[in-house]
Write a protein that holds these residues in place. Sequence first.
Motif, short mmCIF file in Angstrom:
data_model
loop_
_atom_site.label_atom_id
_atom_site.label_comp_id
_atom_site.label_asym_id
_atom_site.label_seq_id
_atom_site.Cartn_x
_atom_site.Cartn_y
_atom_site.Cartn_z
N PRO A 38 5.17 15.87 -2.59
CA PRO A 38 5.19 17.15 -3.30
C PRO A 38 4.16 17.26 -4.41
O PRO A 38 3.78 18.35 -4.78
N ASP A 39 3.71 16.12 -4.96
CA ASP A 39 2.78 16.22 -6.09
C ASP A 39 1.42 16.74 -5.67
O ASP A 39 0.59 17.04 -6.51
N LEU A 40 1.17 16.82 -4.35
CA LEU A 40 -0.07 17.44 -3.90
C LEU A 40 0.02 18.96 -3.91
O LEU A 40 -0.98 19.65 -3.99
N VAL A 84 -5.17 10.72 -4.81
CA VAL A 84 -5.72 9.68 -3.93
C VAL A 84 -4.63 8.71 -3.50
O VAL A 84 -4.56 8.30 -2.33
N GLU A 85 -3.76 8.34 -4.42
CA GLU A 85 -2.66 7.43 -4.07
C GLU A 85 -1.70 8.10 -3.08
O GLU A 85 -1.14 7.43 -2.21
N ALA A 86 -1.53 9.42 -3.22
CA ALA A 86 -0.64 10.12 -2.31
C ALA A 86 -1.18 10.12 -0.88
O ALA A 86 -0.44 9.82 0.07
N ALA A 104 -1.20 7.68 4.86
CA ALA A 104 -1.76 6.87 5.96
C ALA A 104 -1.01 5.55 6.10
O ALA A 104 -0.81 5.06 7.22
N ASP A 105 -0.59 4.98 4.99
CA ASP A 105 0.10 3.69 5.04
C ASP A 105 1.49 3.85 5.65
O ASP A 105 1.95 2.98 6.41
N LYS A 131 -11.52 4.99 -2.45
CA LYS A 131 -11.43 6.13 -3.35
C LYS A 131 -10.41 5.89 -4.46
O LYS A 131 -10.58 6.35 -5.59
N GLN A 132 -9.35 5.15 -4.14
CA GLN A 132 -8.37 4.81 -5.17
C GLN A 132 -8.99 3.94 -6.26
O GLN A 132 -8.76 4.16 -7.45
N ALA A 133 -9.80 2.97 -5.84
CA ALA A 133 -10.46 2.12 -6.84
C ALA A 133 -11.42 2.94 -7.71
O ALA A 133 -11.48 2.74 -8.93
#
Length: 567
Positions: A112-114, A288-290, A295-296, A329-331
Amino acid sequence: MSAQHWLSLSCILVLMGCVQSRNVVTQTLGLESSPAGLQGSSRSATVNKLATEPNSADAIELTSLQVPEKEPAPTPAQKPDQNPDTAQDKKIPNPPESDVPPPSDKELFLPPDLTGDAPEVQTGRELHLDAVINSVYQSYPKLQSALFERNVANGNYLAAWGEFDTKLKGASETGNFGFYETYRNNIGVVQPLFGGSDVFAGYRIGRGDFQPWYKERQTDDGGEFKAGITVPLAQDRTIDARRTDVWTSSIQREFVEPEIQAQLIAFVEQASFAYWEWVAAGRQLRIVEAVLRIADDRNDRIRRQVEEGFLDPPEYTDNLRLMADRRAKQASALRKVREKAIKLSLYYRDFNGQPIVPDIEQLPVFPEVKEIDAQDLDTDIQIALQNRPELRVFDFIRKQLDVEHAQASNLMKPEVDAVFVASDDVGAPASSKRDKSRFEFDAGLYVSVPIQRRKAIGKMQSIEGKVSQVLAKRRYASDQIAAEVKSAYVALEQSRVQVIQAREAVRLAVDLARREARNEELGLSDMLKVSLREQYAQEAADKEVAALLTYFEAEAAYRAALAIDRL
Protein backbone atom coordinates in the motif's frame (compact mmCIF):
# COMPACT_ATOMS: atom_id res chain seq x y z
CA MET A 1 -20.28 -44.83 -42.28
CA SER A 2 -18.25 -47.01 -39.97
CA ALA A 3 -17.96 -46.52 -36.23
CA GLN A 4 -14.36 -45.40 -36.69
CA HIS A 5 -15.46 -42.52 -38.95
CA TRP A 6 -18.15 -41.51 -36.47
CA LEU A 7 -15.55 -41.48 -33.68
CA SER A 8 -13.17 -39.27 -35.73
CA LEU A 9 -15.96 -36.85 -36.60
CA SER A 10 -16.96 -36.57 -32.92
CA CYS A 11 -13.36 -35.75 -31.88
CA ILE A 12 -13.14 -33.02 -34.52
CA LEU A 13 -16.40 -31.45 -33.32
CA VAL A 14 -15.20 -31.52 -29.71
CA LEU A 15 -11.91 -29.83 -30.62
CA MET A 16 -13.74 -27.15 -32.64
CA GLY A 17 -15.97 -26.50 -29.64
CA CYS A 18 -12.89 -26.10 -27.41
CA VAL A 19 -11.29 -23.59 -29.76
CA GLN A 20 -14.51 -21.59 -30.06
CA SER A 21 -15.02 -21.57 -26.27
CA ARG A 22 -11.39 -20.58 -25.77
CA ASN A 23 -11.86 -17.53 -28.01
CA VAL A 24 -14.98 -16.54 -26.09
CA VAL A 25 -13.08 -16.69 -22.77
CA THR A 26 -10.23 -14.68 -24.20
CA GLN A 27 -12.55 -11.95 -25.46
CA THR A 28 -14.50 -11.91 -22.23
CA LEU A 29 -11.34 -11.40 -20.13
CA GLY A 30 -9.95 -8.79 -22.54
CA LEU A 31 -6.63 -10.67 -22.71
CA GLU A 32 -4.44 -11.83 -25.55
CA SER A 33 -3.74 -15.48 -25.84
CA SER A 34 -0.16 -16.51 -25.25
CA PRO A 35 1.65 -19.83 -25.20
CA ALA A 36 2.53 -19.32 -21.57
CA GLY A 37 -1.11 -18.92 -20.71
CA LEU A 38 -1.92 -22.49 -21.79
CA GLN A 39 0.33 -23.81 -19.03
CA GLY A 40 -1.66 -22.50 -16.07
CA SER A 41 -3.60 -25.02 -14.03
CA SER A 42 -6.66 -22.77 -13.64
CA ARG A 43 -6.88 -22.14 -17.36
CA SER A 44 -6.62 -25.88 -18.08
CA ALA A 45 -9.62 -26.47 -15.86
CA THR A 46 -11.55 -23.79 -17.72
CA VAL A 47 -10.72 -25.27 -21.11
CA ASN A 48 -11.77 -28.75 -19.95
CA LYS A 49 -15.10 -27.37 -18.74
CA LEU A 50 -15.68 -25.51 -21.98
CA ALA A 51 -14.82 -28.64 -23.95
CA THR A 52 -17.55 -30.58 -22.21
CA GLU A 53 -20.15 -27.78 -22.76
CA PRO A 54 -19.46 -26.30 -26.21
CA ASN A 55 -22.96 -24.89 -26.59
CA SER A 56 -22.90 -22.74 -23.43
CA ALA A 57 -20.50 -20.05 -24.69
CA ASP A 58 -23.13 -17.27 -24.48
CA ALA A 59 -23.84 -17.84 -20.78
CA ILE A 60 -20.52 -19.19 -19.51
CA GLU A 61 -19.72 -19.38 -15.78
CA LEU A 62 -16.02 -18.78 -15.08
CA THR A 63 -16.08 -20.59 -11.77
CA SER A 64 -12.49 -21.70 -11.99
CA LEU A 65 -11.25 -18.05 -12.29
CA GLN A 66 -13.89 -16.63 -9.93
CA VAL A 67 -14.62 -13.75 -12.31
CA PRO A 68 -17.85 -11.93 -11.42
CA GLU A 69 -19.98 -10.45 -14.13
CA LYS A 70 -19.53 -6.69 -14.45
CA GLU A 71 -21.31 -4.19 -16.62
CA PRO A 72 -18.98 -2.16 -18.85
CA ALA A 73 -18.46 1.41 -17.77
CA PRO A 74 -20.47 3.92 -19.84
CA THR A 75 -18.42 5.77 -22.41
CA PRO A 76 -18.64 9.57 -22.76
CA ALA A 77 -20.95 9.06 -25.77
CA GLN A 78 -23.60 7.12 -23.80
CA LYS A 79 -25.73 8.14 -20.84
CA PRO A 80 -25.97 5.97 -17.71
CA ASP A 81 -29.53 4.88 -18.50
CA GLN A 82 -28.75 3.87 -22.09
CA ASN A 83 -28.39 0.32 -23.27
CA PRO A 84 -24.66 -0.50 -23.53
CA ASP A 85 -25.20 -2.57 -26.62
CA THR A 86 -26.96 0.32 -28.38
CA ALA A 87 -24.21 2.71 -27.34
CA GLN A 88 -21.54 0.40 -28.71
CA ASP A 89 -23.28 0.50 -32.07
CA LYS A 90 -22.98 4.29 -32.14
CA LYS A 91 -19.42 4.65 -30.87
CA ILE A 92 -16.52 2.26 -30.39
CA PRO A 93 -15.83 2.03 -26.63
CA ASN A 94 -12.43 2.07 -24.99
CA PRO A 95 -10.60 -1.27 -24.88
CA PRO A 96 -12.19 -3.44 -22.17
CA GLU A 97 -10.31 -3.76 -18.91
CA SER A 98 -9.44 -7.12 -17.47
CA ASP A 99 -12.29 -8.65 -15.50
CA VAL A 100 -9.92 -10.37 -13.11
CA PRO A 101 -11.14 -9.43 -9.60
CA PRO A 102 -8.85 -7.35 -7.39
CA PRO A 103 -6.72 -9.64 -5.20
CA SER A 104 -7.20 -9.77 -1.46
CA ASP A 105 -4.83 -8.11 1.01
CA LYS A 106 -2.71 -11.23 1.15
CA GLU A 107 -2.45 -11.30 -2.64
CA LEU A 108 -1.41 -7.68 -3.14
CA PHE A 109 1.70 -7.64 -5.26
CA LEU A 110 2.44 -3.96 -4.60
CA PRO A 111 2.41 -2.79 -0.97
CA PRO A 112 0.00 0.00 0.00
CA ASP A 113 2.84 2.46 0.57
CA LEU A 114 3.27 2.69 -3.20
CA THR A 115 -0.26 3.89 -3.68
CA GLY A 116 -0.52 6.36 -0.86
CA ASP A 117 -3.84 4.70 0.09
CA ALA A 118 -2.74 3.53 3.52
CA PRO A 119 -0.76 5.42 6.17
CA GLU A 120 2.71 4.20 6.90
CA VAL A 121 3.62 2.81 10.30
CA GLN A 122 4.76 5.50 12.71
CA THR A 123 7.60 4.64 15.06
CA GLY A 124 7.22 7.59 17.42
CA ARG A 125 10.80 8.67 16.69
CA GLU A 126 10.04 10.70 13.58
CA LEU A 127 12.06 13.84 13.10
CA HIS A 128 9.79 16.76 12.27
CA LEU A 129 10.61 20.02 10.54
CA ASP A 130 9.95 22.10 13.66
CA ALA A 131 12.77 20.33 15.48
CA VAL A 132 15.19 21.18 12.67
CA ILE A 133 14.10 24.83 12.59
CA ASN A 134 14.44 25.10 16.38
CA SER A 135 17.93 23.69 16.06
CA VAL A 136 18.77 26.39 13.53
CA TYR A 137 17.57 29.04 15.99
CA GLN A 138 19.54 27.59 18.88
CA SER A 139 22.73 26.01 17.58
CA TYR A 140 23.42 26.80 13.92
CA PRO A 141 27.00 28.17 13.76
CA LYS A 142 26.37 30.56 10.87
CA LEU A 143 23.48 32.14 12.74
CA GLN A 144 25.67 32.49 15.81
CA SER A 145 28.28 34.14 13.63
CA ALA A 146 25.64 36.54 12.36
CA LEU A 147 24.60 37.33 15.93
CA PHE A 148 28.15 38.42 16.71
CA GLU A 149 27.57 41.27 14.29
CA ARG A 150 25.79 42.88 17.20
CA ASN A 151 29.04 42.86 19.14
CA VAL A 152 30.82 44.45 16.18
CA ALA A 153 28.19 47.17 15.90
CA ASN A 154 28.20 47.79 19.66
CA GLY A 155 31.98 48.10 19.56
CA ASN A 156 31.82 50.65 16.76
CA TYR A 157 29.16 52.57 18.67
CA LEU A 158 31.29 52.64 21.79
CA ALA A 159 34.33 53.71 19.75
CA ALA A 160 32.34 56.62 18.33
CA TRP A 161 31.67 57.86 21.86
CA GLY A 162 35.43 57.90 22.40
CA GLU A 163 35.51 61.34 20.79
CA PHE A 164 33.83 62.63 23.96
CA ASP A 165 36.27 61.04 26.37
CA THR A 166 37.91 63.26 29.00
CA LYS A 167 41.46 63.92 27.89
CA LEU A 168 44.26 64.42 30.37
CA LYS A 169 47.14 66.51 29.01
CA GLY A 170 50.54 67.39 30.44
CA ALA A 171 53.90 68.75 29.36
CA SER A 172 57.33 69.51 30.80
CA GLU A 173 59.75 71.80 28.97
CA THR A 174 63.29 72.71 30.03
CA GLY A 175 65.51 75.31 28.47
CA ASN A 176 68.74 75.11 30.52
CA PHE A 177 71.18 75.75 27.72
CA GLY A 178 71.88 79.29 26.66
CA PHE A 179 71.59 82.68 28.27
CA TYR A 180 67.97 82.23 29.36
CA GLU A 181 67.40 79.25 31.62
CA THR A 182 63.69 78.32 31.92
CA TYR A 183 61.60 75.49 33.39
CA ARG A 184 57.92 75.01 32.46
CA ASN A 185 55.45 72.31 33.48
CA ASN A 186 51.72 72.04 32.94
CA ILE A 187 48.90 69.58 33.33
CA GLY A 188 45.19 69.80 32.43
CA VAL A 189 42.02 68.11 31.33
CA VAL A 190 39.73 68.69 28.34
CA GLN A 191 36.12 67.53 28.29
CA PRO A 192 34.21 67.69 24.98
CA LEU A 193 30.49 68.22 25.48
CA PHE A 194 27.79 66.59 23.29
CA GLY A 195 26.40 70.04 22.56
CA GLY A 196 29.55 70.91 20.64
CA SER A 197 31.45 72.86 23.31
CA ASP A 198 34.79 71.99 24.94
CA VAL A 199 35.49 72.58 28.61
CA PHE A 200 39.07 72.67 29.83
CA ALA A 201 40.96 73.30 33.08
CA GLY A 202 44.58 73.01 34.15
CA TYR A 203 47.54 74.07 36.19
CA ARG A 204 50.95 75.34 35.05
CA ILE A 205 54.13 76.68 36.60
CA GLY A 206 56.94 78.56 34.88
CA ARG A 207 60.25 79.41 36.58
CA GLY A 208 63.61 80.78 35.46
CA ASP A 209 64.87 83.69 33.45
CA PHE A 210 62.44 84.21 30.58
CA GLN A 211 62.98 86.25 27.48
CA PRO A 212 61.29 89.61 27.67
CA TRP A 213 59.01 88.66 24.83
CA TYR A 214 57.94 85.42 26.63
CA LYS A 215 57.08 86.84 29.99
CA GLU A 216 53.56 85.30 29.80
CA ARG A 217 55.20 81.93 30.30
CA GLN A 218 56.31 82.92 33.74
CA THR A 219 54.04 82.37 36.75
CA ASP A 220 54.14 83.26 40.40
CA ASP A 221 55.91 80.87 42.69
CA GLY A 222 52.73 78.85 43.37
CA GLY A 223 51.83 78.48 39.69
CA GLU A 224 48.70 79.35 37.73
CA PHE A 225 45.24 77.75 37.65
CA LYS A 226 43.22 78.16 34.48
CA ALA A 227 39.73 77.09 33.26
CA GLY A 228 37.71 77.89 30.17
CA ILE A 229 35.16 76.88 27.57
CA THR A 230 34.93 76.98 23.78
CA VAL A 231 31.42 77.42 22.35
CA PRO A 232 30.59 77.06 18.62
CA LEU A 233 28.10 79.69 17.52
CA ALA A 234 27.47 78.68 13.86
CA GLN A 235 29.21 75.65 12.42
CA ASP A 236 29.28 72.57 14.71
CA ARG A 237 26.56 73.98 16.93
CA THR A 238 23.81 71.42 16.19
CA ILE A 239 25.97 68.75 14.56
CA ASP A 240 29.63 68.10 14.05
CA ALA A 241 31.91 65.26 12.96
CA ARG A 242 31.95 63.71 16.44
CA ARG A 243 28.18 63.59 16.80
CA THR A 244 27.84 62.40 13.20
CA ASP A 245 29.97 59.35 14.03
CA VAL A 246 27.87 58.62 17.11
CA TRP A 247 24.56 58.86 15.29
CA THR A 248 25.82 56.88 12.32
CA SER A 249 27.14 54.08 14.51
CA SER A 250 23.84 54.07 16.41
CA ILE A 251 21.96 53.56 13.16
CA GLN A 252 24.39 50.80 12.21
CA ARG A 253 23.50 49.00 15.43
CA GLU A 254 19.89 48.94 14.29
CA PHE A 255 21.05 48.14 10.77
CA VAL A 256 22.46 44.82 12.04
CA GLU A 257 19.06 43.43 13.05
CA PRO A 258 17.52 43.17 9.55
CA GLU A 259 20.77 41.70 8.28
CA ILE A 260 20.59 39.01 10.96
CA GLN A 261 16.94 38.37 10.10
CA ALA A 262 17.76 38.06 6.40
CA GLN A 263 20.39 35.43 7.19
CA LEU A 264 18.02 33.63 9.55
CA ILE A 265 15.35 33.45 6.82
CA ALA A 266 17.89 32.03 4.38
CA PHE A 267 19.16 29.48 6.94
CA VAL A 268 15.63 28.28 7.77
CA GLU A 269 14.82 27.96 4.07
CA GLN A 270 18.01 25.99 3.42
CA ALA A 271 17.34 23.75 6.43
CA SER A 272 13.79 23.13 5.19
CA PHE A 273 15.09 22.18 1.74
CA ALA A 274 17.62 19.79 3.29
CA TYR A 275 14.91 18.25 5.50
CA TRP A 276 12.45 17.63 2.67
CA GLU A 277 15.19 16.24 0.44
CA TRP A 278 15.99 13.76 3.21
CA VAL A 279 12.32 12.83 3.59
CA ALA A 280 11.98 12.42 -0.19
CA ALA A 281 15.07 10.21 -0.32
CA GLY A 282 13.61 8.07 2.45
CA ARG A 283 10.34 7.79 0.56
CA GLN A 284 12.17 6.67 -2.57
CA LEU A 285 14.05 4.09 -0.51
CA ARG A 286 10.73 2.65 0.71
CA ILE A 287 9.49 2.45 -2.88
CA VAL A 288 12.60 0.59 -4.02
CA GLU A 289 12.34 -1.79 -1.07
CA ALA A 290 8.68 -2.36 -1.88
CA VAL A 291 9.28 -3.37 -5.50
CA LEU A 292 12.20 -5.55 -4.37
CA ARG A 293 9.92 -7.26 -1.87
CA ILE A 294 7.41 -7.86 -4.67
CA ALA A 295 9.95 -9.73 -6.78
CA ASP A 296 11.31 -11.60 -3.77
CA ASP A 297 7.87 -12.74 -2.59
CA ARG A 298 6.97 -14.36 -5.90
CA ASN A 299 10.38 -15.91 -6.54
CA ASP A 300 9.64 -19.23 -4.78
CA ARG A 301 6.30 -19.56 -6.59
CA ILE A 302 7.89 -19.00 -10.00
CA ARG A 303 10.69 -21.44 -9.25
CA ARG A 304 8.17 -24.07 -8.16
CA GLN A 305 6.07 -23.54 -11.28
CA VAL A 306 9.17 -23.87 -13.46
CA GLU A 307 10.12 -27.08 -11.71
CA GLU A 308 6.61 -28.44 -12.21
CA GLY A 309 6.71 -27.50 -15.90
CA PHE A 310 4.00 -24.85 -15.81
CA LEU A 311 6.42 -22.02 -16.73
CA ASP A 312 9.48 -21.78 -18.91
CA PRO A 313 12.87 -21.38 -17.14
CA PRO A 314 13.44 -17.88 -18.59
CA GLU A 315 10.54 -16.66 -16.46
CA TYR A 316 12.47 -17.55 -13.30
CA THR A 317 15.67 -16.07 -14.72
CA ASP A 318 13.88 -12.84 -15.55
CA ASN A 319 12.62 -12.52 -11.99
CA LEU A 320 16.14 -13.09 -10.66
CA ARG A 321 17.34 -10.33 -12.96
CA LEU A 322 14.67 -8.02 -11.58
CA MET A 323 15.74 -8.81 -8.01
CA ALA A 324 19.40 -8.09 -8.77
CA ASP A 325 18.54 -4.82 -10.51
CA ARG A 326 16.30 -3.71 -7.65
CA ARG A 327 18.91 -4.60 -5.03
CA ALA A 328 21.33 -2.33 -6.87
CA LYS A 329 18.73 0.44 -6.85
CA GLN A 330 18.15 -0.19 -3.15
CA ALA A 331 21.85 0.33 -2.44
CA SER A 332 21.81 3.55 -4.46
CA ALA A 333 18.69 4.79 -2.65
CA LEU A 334 20.20 3.95 0.74
CA ARG A 335 23.36 5.86 -0.15
CA LYS A 336 21.25 8.86 -1.13
CA VAL A 337 19.33 8.73 2.15
CA ARG A 338 22.55 8.71 4.16
CA GLU A 339 24.01 11.56 2.12
CA LYS A 340 20.90 13.64 2.67
CA ALA A 341 20.97 12.81 6.39
CA ILE A 342 24.57 14.02 6.63
CA LYS A 343 23.61 17.22 4.81
CA LEU A 344 20.69 17.68 7.19
CA SER A 345 23.02 17.28 10.18
CA LEU A 346 24.61 20.63 9.27
CA TYR A 347 21.34 22.23 10.43
CA TYR A 348 20.11 19.66 12.95
CA ARG A 349 22.33 19.94 16.03
CA ASP A 350 22.23 19.41 19.78
CA PHE A 351 22.42 22.19 22.36
CA ASN A 352 26.22 22.05 22.23
CA GLY A 353 26.21 22.65 18.50
CA GLN A 354 27.29 19.12 17.56
CA PRO A 355 25.74 17.79 14.32
CA ILE A 356 23.17 15.00 14.68
CA VAL A 357 22.85 12.57 11.78
CA PRO A 358 19.24 11.28 11.85
CA ASP A 359 18.58 7.56 11.55
CA ILE A 360 16.43 5.91 8.93
CA GLU A 361 13.97 5.05 11.71
CA GLN A 362 13.42 8.80 12.19
CA LEU A 363 12.14 9.25 8.64
CA PRO A 364 8.61 10.69 8.70
CA VAL A 365 5.92 10.54 6.04
CA PHE A 366 5.00 13.51 3.92
CA PRO A 367 2.19 15.54 5.51
CA GLU A 368 -0.99 16.23 3.62
CA VAL A 369 -0.82 19.05 1.12
CA LYS A 370 -2.96 22.07 1.92
CA GLU A 371 -4.74 24.54 -0.26
CA ILE A 372 -4.14 28.27 0.24
CA ASP A 373 -7.06 30.62 -0.11
CA ALA A 374 -6.43 33.02 -2.97
CA GLN A 375 -8.21 35.75 -1.01
CA ASP A 376 -5.36 35.72 1.53
CA LEU A 377 -2.78 36.61 -1.12
CA ASP A 378 -3.19 40.38 -0.76
CA THR A 379 -2.96 40.09 3.02
CA ASP A 380 0.17 37.99 2.72
CA ILE A 381 1.75 40.60 0.44
CA GLN A 382 1.15 43.27 3.07
CA ILE A 383 2.61 41.01 5.74
CA ALA A 384 5.69 40.47 3.59
CA LEU A 385 6.11 44.22 3.03
CA GLN A 386 6.02 44.74 6.79
CA ASN A 387 8.31 41.86 7.70
CA ARG A 388 10.90 41.70 4.94
CA PRO A 389 14.29 42.91 6.16
CA GLU A 390 15.28 44.39 2.80
CA LEU A 391 12.92 47.33 3.21
CA ARG A 392 14.13 47.96 6.74
CA VAL A 393 17.70 48.00 5.45
CA PHE A 394 16.81 50.70 2.95
CA ASP A 395 15.09 52.68 5.71
CA PHE A 396 18.22 52.58 7.87
CA ILE A 397 20.41 53.54 4.93
CA ARG A 398 18.11 56.52 4.36
CA LYS A 399 18.49 57.56 8.02
CA GLN A 400 22.26 57.30 7.76
CA LEU A 401 22.30 59.42 4.63
CA ASP A 402 20.11 62.02 6.34
CA VAL A 403 22.69 62.34 9.12
CA GLU A 404 25.50 62.69 6.60
CA HIS A 405 23.51 65.30 4.69
CA ALA A 406 22.99 67.28 7.88
CA GLN A 407 26.72 67.25 8.51
CA ALA A 408 27.38 68.39 4.93
CA SER A 409 24.91 71.26 5.44
CA ASN A 410 26.75 72.09 8.65
CA LEU A 411 29.93 72.62 6.66
CA MET A 412 28.18 75.35 4.68
CA LYS A 413 28.11 77.53 7.82
CA PRO A 414 31.04 79.69 8.93
CA GLU A 415 33.18 78.68 11.87
CA VAL A 416 32.37 81.13 14.66
CA ASP A 417 33.70 80.05 18.07
CA ALA A 418 33.51 81.96 21.34
CA VAL A 419 36.26 81.26 23.90
CA PHE A 420 36.09 82.20 27.58
CA VAL A 421 39.17 81.69 29.83
CA ALA A 422 39.67 82.47 33.54
CA SER A 423 43.09 82.21 35.27
CA ASP A 424 44.73 83.11 38.58
CA ASP A 425 48.32 82.85 39.87
CA VAL A 426 49.12 81.89 43.45
CA GLY A 427 52.19 82.15 45.65
CA ALA A 428 54.89 84.77 45.89
CA PRO A 429 54.92 87.27 43.03
CA ALA A 430 57.31 86.52 40.25
CA SER A 431 58.11 90.25 39.83
CA SER A 432 57.81 93.45 41.79
CA LYS A 433 55.11 94.62 39.42
CA ARG A 434 52.78 91.84 40.65
CA ASP A 435 51.46 91.64 37.11
CA LYS A 436 50.68 87.91 37.57
CA SER A 437 48.86 88.10 40.87
CA ARG A 438 45.44 89.35 39.86
CA PHE A 439 42.53 87.21 38.63
CA GLU A 440 42.26 87.34 34.85
CA PHE A 441 39.26 86.66 32.58
CA ASP A 442 39.62 86.62 28.81
CA ALA A 443 36.95 86.34 26.12
CA GLY A 444 37.58 85.82 22.42
CA LEU A 445 35.76 85.28 19.14
CA TYR A 446 37.30 83.26 16.33
CA VAL A 447 35.88 83.26 12.80
CA SER A 448 36.82 81.13 9.78
CA VAL A 449 34.81 81.05 6.53
CA PRO A 450 35.69 79.01 3.40
CA ILE A 451 34.81 81.24 0.46
CA GLN A 452 33.96 78.63 -2.20
CA ARG A 453 32.66 75.99 0.25
CA ARG A 454 33.12 73.35 -2.47
CA LYS A 455 33.68 70.59 0.06
CA ALA A 456 30.25 71.11 1.61
CA ILE A 457 28.47 71.59 -1.73
CA GLY A 458 30.10 68.50 -3.25
CA LYS A 459 29.15 66.32 -0.27
CA MET A 460 25.57 67.51 -0.36
CA GLN A 461 25.22 66.72 -4.07
CA SER A 462 26.74 63.28 -3.56
CA ILE A 463 24.46 62.44 -0.64
CA GLU A 464 21.36 63.69 -2.45
CA GLY A 465 22.20 61.38 -5.35
CA LYS A 466 22.57 58.45 -2.96
CA VAL A 467 19.21 59.25 -1.39
CA SER A 468 17.55 59.18 -4.81
CA GLN A 469 19.16 55.82 -5.49
CA VAL A 470 17.94 54.40 -2.21
CA LEU A 471 14.38 55.55 -2.85
CA ALA A 472 14.37 54.00 -6.32
CA LYS A 473 15.85 50.75 -5.02
CA ARG A 474 13.30 50.62 -2.23
CA ARG A 475 10.43 50.99 -4.70
CA TYR A 476 11.83 48.19 -6.80
CA ALA A 477 12.38 46.04 -3.70
CA SER A 478 8.73 46.50 -2.74
CA ASP A 479 7.63 45.41 -6.21
CA GLN A 480 10.04 42.51 -6.13
CA ILE A 481 8.76 41.32 -2.74
CA ALA A 482 5.17 41.39 -4.00
CA ALA A 483 6.24 39.46 -7.10
CA GLU A 484 8.10 36.89 -4.98
CA VAL A 485 5.03 36.30 -2.82
CA LYS A 486 2.83 35.89 -5.91
CA SER A 487 5.37 33.59 -7.55
CA ALA A 488 5.68 31.49 -4.39
CA TYR A 489 1.89 31.26 -4.19
CA VAL A 490 1.64 30.11 -7.81
CA ALA A 491 4.39 27.53 -7.26
CA LEU A 492 2.68 26.26 -4.11
CA GLU A 493 -0.76 25.99 -5.69
CA GLN A 494 0.41 24.38 -8.93
CA SER A 495 2.66 21.93 -7.11
CA ARG A 496 -0.39 20.94 -5.02
CA VAL A 497 -2.28 20.17 -8.24
CA GLN A 498 0.78 18.28 -9.45
CA VAL A 499 0.75 16.15 -6.31
CA ILE A 500 -2.94 15.31 -6.75
CA GLN A 501 -2.46 14.25 -10.37
CA ALA A 502 0.70 12.32 -9.55
CA ARG A 503 -1.17 10.38 -6.86
CA GLU A 504 -3.91 9.54 -9.34
CA ALA A 505 -1.27 8.30 -11.78
CA VAL A 506 0.22 6.14 -9.02
CA ARG A 507 -3.18 4.68 -8.20
CA LEU A 508 -3.85 3.75 -11.81
CA ALA A 509 -0.34 2.39 -12.42
CA VAL A 510 -0.46 0.27 -9.28
CA ASP A 511 -3.88 -1.07 -10.19
CA LEU A 512 -2.59 -2.13 -13.60
CA ALA A 513 0.48 -3.70 -12.02
CA ARG A 514 -1.67 -5.67 -9.57
CA ARG A 515 -3.93 -6.93 -12.34
CA GLU A 516 -0.93 -7.93 -14.46
CA ALA A 517 0.65 -9.74 -11.53
CA ARG A 518 -2.60 -11.58 -10.87
CA ASN A 519 -2.86 -12.55 -14.52
CA GLU A 520 0.67 -13.89 -14.39
CA GLU A 521 -0.28 -16.07 -11.44
CA LEU A 522 -3.20 -17.43 -13.42
CA GLY A 523 -0.97 -18.14 -16.40
CA LEU A 524 -2.50 -15.40 -18.54
CA SER A 525 0.58 -13.15 -18.66
CA ASP A 526 4.36 -13.35 -18.45
CA MET A 527 7.19 -11.77 -16.48
CA LEU A 528 7.98 -9.26 -19.23
CA LYS A 529 4.59 -7.60 -18.94
CA VAL A 530 4.64 -7.82 -15.15
CA SER A 531 8.05 -6.20 -14.90
CA LEU A 532 7.00 -3.41 -17.24
CA ARG A 533 3.82 -2.73 -15.24
CA GLU A 534 5.82 -2.69 -12.00
CA GLN A 535 8.39 -0.38 -13.57
CA TYR A 536 5.64 2.01 -14.60
CA ALA A 537 4.20 1.91 -11.09
CA GLN A 538 7.59 2.61 -9.57
CA GLU A 539 8.20 5.50 -11.96
CA ALA A 540 4.78 6.94 -11.11
CA ALA A 541 5.56 6.66 -7.41
CA ASP A 542 8.91 8.40 -7.93
CA LYS A 543 7.14 11.20 -9.76
CA GLU A 544 4.74 11.54 -6.85
CA VAL A 545 7.72 11.90 -4.51
CA ALA A 546 9.22 14.54 -6.79
CA ALA A 547 5.89 16.39 -6.81
CA LEU A 548 5.68 16.26 -3.02
CA LEU A 549 9.25 17.52 -2.73
CA THR A 550 8.42 20.39 -5.08
CA TYR A 551 5.34 21.26 -3.03
CA PHE A 552 7.06 21.36 0.34
CA GLU A 553 10.04 23.26 -1.07
CA ALA A 554 7.54 25.76 -2.46
CA GLU A 555 5.98 25.93 1.01
CA ALA A 556 9.40 26.73 2.49
CA ALA A 557 9.94 29.39 -0.17
CA TYR A 558 6.53 30.88 0.64
CA ARG A 559 7.48 31.04 4.30
CA ALA A 560 10.71 32.78 3.38
CA ALA A 561 8.85 35.23 1.14
CA LEU A 562 6.61 36.24 4.05
CA ALA A 563 9.66 36.65 6.35
CA ILE A 564 7.94 34.91 9.24
CA ASP A 565 11.18 33.96 10.97
CA ARG A 566 12.76 36.55 13.22
CA LEU A 567 14.63 36.62 16.51
